[in-house]
Design a protein around this motif. Structure first.
Motif, short mmCIF file in Angstrom:
data_model
loop_
_atom_site.label_atom_id
_atom_site.label_comp_id
_atom_site.label_asym_id
_atom_site.label_seq_id
_atom_site.Cartn_x
_atom_site.Cartn_y
_atom_site.Cartn_z
N PRO A 237 1.11 -1.33 0.04
CA PRO A 237 0.12 0.18 0.05
C PRO A 237 0.81 0.95 -0.02
O PRO A 237 1.87 1.26 0.68
CB PRO A 237 -0.68 -0.34 1.50
CG PRO A 237 -0.01 -0.91 2.11
CD PRO A 237 0.88 -1.97 1.23
N LYS A 238 0.60 2.10 -0.79
CA LYS A 238 1.40 3.36 -0.74
C LYS A 238 0.84 4.59 -0.16
O LYS A 238 0.31 5.54 -0.20
CB LYS A 238 1.36 3.86 -2.48
CG LYS A 238 1.73 2.83 -3.24
CD LYS A 238 3.12 2.58 -3.14
CE LYS A 238 3.56 1.41 -4.10
NZ LYS A 238 3.18 0.06 -3.94
N ASP A 239 1.24 4.29 1.25
CA ASP A 239 0.28 5.09 2.25
C ASP A 239 1.58 6.17 2.71
O ASP A 239 1.12 6.97 3.70
CB ASP A 239 -0.06 4.28 3.51
CG ASP A 239 1.28 3.40 4.12
OD1 ASP A 239 0.90 3.14 5.24
OD2 ASP A 239 2.04 3.40 3.33
N GLU A 240 2.77 6.01 2.20
CA GLU A 240 3.54 6.93 2.79
C GLU A 240 3.95 8.05 1.59
O GLU A 240 3.78 7.72 0.44
CB GLU A 240 5.03 6.50 2.96
CG GLU A 240 4.93 5.47 3.85
CD GLU A 240 6.43 4.78 4.59
OE1 GLU A 240 6.35 4.02 5.68
OE2 GLU A 240 7.21 4.60 3.57
N LEU A 241 4.55 9.40 1.83
CA LEU A 241 4.80 10.33 0.68
C LEU A 241 6.01 9.95 -0.01
O LEU A 241 6.77 9.19 0.56
CB LEU A 241 4.89 11.68 1.73
CG LEU A 241 3.56 12.04 2.19
CD1 LEU A 241 3.87 13.32 2.86
CD2 LEU A 241 2.50 12.33 0.96
N ARG B 108 8.02 9.14 10.79
CA ARG B 108 7.42 9.43 9.56
C ARG B 108 6.95 10.87 9.47
O ARG B 108 7.34 11.84 8.56
CB ARG B 108 6.25 8.75 8.96
CG ARG B 108 5.81 8.98 7.74
CD ARG B 108 5.59 7.44 6.87
NE ARG B 108 4.52 7.02 7.50
CZ ARG B 108 3.35 6.99 7.08
NH1 ARG B 108 3.13 7.59 6.17
NH2 ARG B 108 2.44 6.29 7.80
N TYR C 25 2.88 10.54 -7.18
CA TYR C 25 1.31 10.91 -6.80
C TYR C 25 0.38 10.95 -7.53
O TYR C 25 -0.70 11.61 -7.71
CB TYR C 25 1.46 12.39 -6.10
CG TYR C 25 2.41 12.33 -4.96
CD1 TYR C 25 2.89 11.28 -4.31
CD2 TYR C 25 3.11 13.45 -4.74
CE1 TYR C 25 3.83 11.28 -3.20
CE2 TYR C 25 4.16 13.79 -3.58
CZ TYR C 25 4.40 12.66 -2.84
OH TYR C 25 5.41 12.59 -1.90
N ILE D 105 -5.82 8.25 1.03
CA ILE D 105 -5.41 7.85 1.93
C ILE D 105 -5.90 8.42 3.18
O ILE D 105 -6.36 8.08 4.01
CB ILE D 105 -3.83 7.65 1.96
CG1 ILE D 105 -3.39 7.29 0.73
CG2 ILE D 105 -3.24 7.20 3.13
CD1 ILE D 105 -3.00 5.83 0.64
N ASN E 147 -2.32 13.14 3.98
CA ASN E 147 -1.44 12.73 2.74
C ASN E 147 -1.97 13.42 1.33
O ASN E 147 -0.93 13.79 0.60
CB ASN E 147 -2.04 11.15 2.47
CG ASN E 147 -1.35 10.47 1.67
OD1 ASN E 147 -1.47 10.56 0.10
ND2 ASN E 147 -0.08 9.75 2.08
N TYR F 287 12.98 8.63 7.58
CA TYR F 287 11.90 7.69 6.87
C TYR F 287 12.75 6.44 7.30
O TYR F 287 11.92 5.44 7.35
CB TYR F 287 11.91 8.11 5.42
CG TYR F 287 10.55 8.54 5.13
CD1 TYR F 287 10.53 10.00 5.21
CD2 TYR F 287 9.68 8.00 4.54
CE1 TYR F 287 8.89 10.36 5.02
CE2 TYR F 287 8.27 8.25 4.12
CZ TYR F 287 8.06 9.56 4.47
OH TYR F 287 6.80 9.89 4.40
N ARG G 146 9.10 -3.03 2.71
CA ARG G 146 9.19 -1.96 1.44
C ARG G 146 10.55 -1.89 0.88
O ARG G 146 11.23 -1.03 1.18
CB ARG G 146 8.63 -0.80 2.08
CG ARG G 146 7.37 -0.50 2.57
CD ARG G 146 6.09 -0.62 1.46
NE ARG G 146 4.84 -0.59 2.10
CZ ARG G 146 4.14 0.39 2.74
NH1 ARG G 146 4.68 1.68 2.77
NH2 ARG G 146 3.25 0.06 3.44
#
Lengths: 10, 215
Positions: A6-10, B5, B48, B56, B60, B164, B180
């Motif tokens: 899931p692309k929930d991070e910026l 974050r 984006y 989200i 976001n 991060y 990730r």
């Protein structure tokens, strides 16, 4: 197929 | 969302505010690489794409709009603003950044989480962000002394991805199946590229001297 992370991070 | 974050996003936002402040306050973009700014605009546009399709959170969405709008505004300013564009170090900003775009895009075609356009562009944006600072670091080395705001801009930009990394460690420890790899490995490379800048930035801060990168 497998789902991508899931692309929930910026 | 975790504190690492949030700290990372706020540091990233701060770097953009410092850059906008420098350009607005001094009406000059000397010492700033237009190529790095163009790469960042590309990073945000490629990453984006889901702005309108996947909601989200309000945070976001707002941050994505701010990052896209500010990066495009900076590129516009450096290219078209009559006063600012005159101070652009065109002859110093010669890094061949098209190779960075091509190389990272090919890597994204090979290394991605899923062979779909959105996932390939997301991986491309992650890889491109890792190397986007290179034209800026090369320009700083060529332009000798670095003005305070530019130095702070690069420092916060490097620091945000370090936060991060702490965020990924925290999520790996607290979320059962959090992985990730693309973002993590790329983020470590990205932070590593700033290592020598951080070193000289720390030295200049310790000696209270002007920041100077060796040519």
């Amino acid at each position: 197929g497998h789902s991508s992370s899931p692309k929930d991070e910026l | 969302m975790n504190i690492f974050r949030l700290a990372g996003d706020m540091t990233h936002l701060l770097s953009i505010i410092v850059l906008l402040l420098k350009i607005y306050a001094t009406k000059s973009c000397s010492g700033i690489s237009l190529k790095t700014q163009e790469l960042y605009a590309l990073v945000f546009l490629a990453r984006y794409l889901d702005l309108f399709t996947d909601f989200i959170s309000v945070y976001n969405t707002i941050m994505k709009v701010v990052f896209i709008a500010s990066s495009l505004a900076i590129v516009w300013c450096m290219r078209l603003h009559p006063l600012v564009k005159r101070s652009y170090d065109k002859e110093l900003d010669t890094f061949r950044h098209y190779f960075l775009i091509g190389g990272t895009f090919v890597l994204a075609l090979v290394l991605n989480e899923k062979f779909t356009l959105q996932e390939i562009l997301w991986a491309f944006s992650i890889y491109l962000e890792a190397v986007a600072i290179l034209p800026q670091l090369v320009l700083l080395q060529r332009s000798g002394n670095v003005d305070n705001l530019t130095g702070q801009y690069v420092f916060f930009l490097g620091a945000y991805r370090a936060f991060y990394i702490l965020n990924w460690i925290y999520r790996y420890l607290t979320e059962p199946r959090f992985t990730r790899w693309i973002a993590c490995v790329s983020g470590i490379v990205q932070t590593g590229i700033y290592a020598d800048f951080f070193y000289y930035y720390f030295i200049s801060w310790k000696n209270n001297s002007k920041l100077k990168l060796p040519a």
